[in-house]
Design an enzyme around this catalytic site. Structure first.
Site, mmCIF file in Angstrom:
data_model
loop_
_atom_site.group_PDB
_atom_site.id
_atom_site.type_symbol
_atom_site.label_atom_id
_atom_site.label_comp_id
_atom_site.label_asym_id
_atom_site.label_seq_id
_atom_site.Cartn_x
_atom_site.Cartn_y
_atom_site.Cartn_z
ATOM 1 N N ASP A 1 -2.615 8.417 7.974
ATOM 2 C CA ASP A 1 -3.492 7.603 8.443
ATOM 3 C C ASP A 1 -2.704 6.698 9.652
ATOM 4 O O ASP A 1 -1.604 7.319 10.081
ATOM 5 C CB ASP A 1 -4.398 6.794 7.648
ATOM 6 C CG ASP A 1 -3.512 5.794 6.863
ATOM 7 O OD1 ASP A 1 -2.330 5.436 7.355
ATOM 8 O OD2 ASP A 1 -4.122 5.005 5.810
ATOM 9 N N HIS B 1 0.295 4.737 7.027
ATOM 10 C CA HIS B 1 0.935 5.335 5.856
ATOM 11 C C HIS B 1 1.407 6.705 6.065
ATOM 12 O O HIS B 1 0.683 7.742 6.593
ATOM 13 C CB HIS B 1 -0.014 5.284 4.742
ATOM 14 C CG HIS B 1 -0.557 3.825 4.370
ATOM 15 N ND1 HIS B 1 -1.927 3.536 4.894
ATOM 16 C CD2 HIS B 1 -0.204 3.011 3.804
ATOM 17 C CE1 HIS B 1 -1.999 2.190 4.619
ATOM 18 N NE2 HIS B 1 -0.981 1.880 3.828
ATOM 19 N N SER C 1 0.835 -1.155 0.034
ATOM 20 C CA SER C 1 -0.036 0.076 0.175
ATOM 21 C C SER C 1 0.881 1.115 -0.138
ATOM 22 O O SER C 1 0.266 2.385 -0.254
ATOM 23 C CB SER C 1 -0.816 0.098 1.210
ATOM 24 O OG SER C 1 -0.197 -0.083 2.329
#
Length: 355
Positions: free
Chosen positions: A319, A322, A40
């Site tokens: 977040d 990340h 991600s």
């Protein structure tokens, strides 16, 4: 008089053409194409159509990105995006999920949120595209390029010149080893044994990438997972800035990754693998609080349509897991042009592009 004007016009046209040609040369990317593999941290939309909780195609993700929420797990650009721009690409590299024949000649992004080196990693999240599957996807892209370019020798030489970025392994800890209630690995392997097993499999995967034509490969180490807001909230730090027990576990992987890169370069002809010390670079960044910019859900991702912090240029994390765009920019800048030999080994990306 008319002949003089005609001559003057001709001279001006030549000057303009020369200047225009110079601009075109300057605008050319430093390498013909750029391929991205990982999780991600560099996913740019491959998870959007998957059945998974690991998605970022909704606000407030992309609040600072020109196209809005595209599936990038940050407020703006990822590290891979910034590196692409530093290499001179004027367009963002397309995700594999939507890449057209016209687009694939500049590269493809195969990264998938939740993906890992191990195939079972991230199964708690739903579907994801493991590194093994990403390599299979890349093999299909190489085949498509050979058909489009109609010259196998040309295509082989073409892809040898490209930059390949691989940023994976975080999920093999966050969504595997550090979840012993869901995964066997955390119950049967010591941290040292697990790191050794991961490196062994990773070595085979990077060799597969080499066999598919990759020569200039940027291998990113794991970042400070114990400093993520989600892990701090889950485990606690006893007053320290980070969960040091987690950072100590993941450092065992990083300590094996640099020697792996050296071995690949020594054993594979014309290989130009290079290691990026993400944890070391992050440790030397300007001190920012380890708190998320957006309101987070139990899975560490942003609450849909929530309002993020107003000053996103002064927060390290967007977040629970990340980095923010400003953190991504800093890492990309150092990866492209290293300030210290401790940051990269043996070459930064600007040097890699010239080799």
């Amino acid at each position: 008089m008319a002949s003089k004007l005609g001559l003057l016009f001709g001279i001006l046209v030549i000057v303009v053409l020369i200047q225009f040609q110079t601009v075109i040369v300057i605008a050319q990317p430093q390498v013909p194409c750029y391929f991205i593999f990982g999780g991600s941290l560099v996913d740019n939309g491959n998870n959007n159509r998957l059945v998974t909780t690991q998605k970022a195609n909704y606000p407030p993700y992309g609040i600072d990105f020109p196209q809005g929420a595209t599936g990038r797990f940050t407020n703006g650009r990822t590290t891979a995006d910034f590196i692409g721009q530093l290499l001179g690409f004027t367009e963002f590299i397309p995700p594999f999920a939507t890449a057209t024949d016209r687009e694939i000649s500049i590269g493809v992004n195969y990264a998938s949120g939740g993906a890992g080196i191990r195939v079972e990693t991230g199964r708690n999240l739903g579907d994801r595209i493991s590194l093994d599957r990403q390599l299979l996807n890349h093999a299909t892209i190489v085949s498509r390029l050979k058909l489009l370019q109609r010259n196998i020798t040309f295509t082989n030489e073409y892809i040898n010149k490209c930059i390949y970025l691989v940023n994976i392994g975080t999920n093999d800890y966050v969504n595997n080893y550090l979840m012993p209630q869901s995964y066997l690995t955390g119950r049967i392997y010591t941290p040292d044994q697990y790191a050794a097993i991961l490196i062994q499999q990773y070595s085979q995967q990077l060799t597969t990438l080499y066999n598919l034509g990759a020569r200039k490969v940027a291998v990113f180490g794991l970042g400070p997972i114990g400093c993520t807001p989600a892990q701090i909230a889950r485990v606690g730090t006893n007053g320290r800035p980070c969960v040091e027990s987690i950072n100590n576990i993941t450092m065992l992987f990083n300590n094996r990754l640099r020697p792996l890169v050296d071995d690949l370069n020594n054993n594979l002809r014309d290989a130009r693998f290079t290691f990026f010390n993400v944890s070391g670079i992050a440790a030397n960044r300007l001190v920012m609080p380890n708190v998320p910019c957006c309101q987070i859900q139990s899975n560490g991702l942003c609450v849909p349509n929530s309002i993020p912090c107003p000053n996103r240029t002064s927060t390290a994390w967007y977040d629970g897991f990340h980095p923010s765009e400003i953190s991504n920019r800093r890492l990309a800048t150092i990866a492209y042009k290293a300030r210290s030999p401790l940051d990269v080994s043996p070459n930064d990306i600007s040097t890699l592009a010239r080799l």
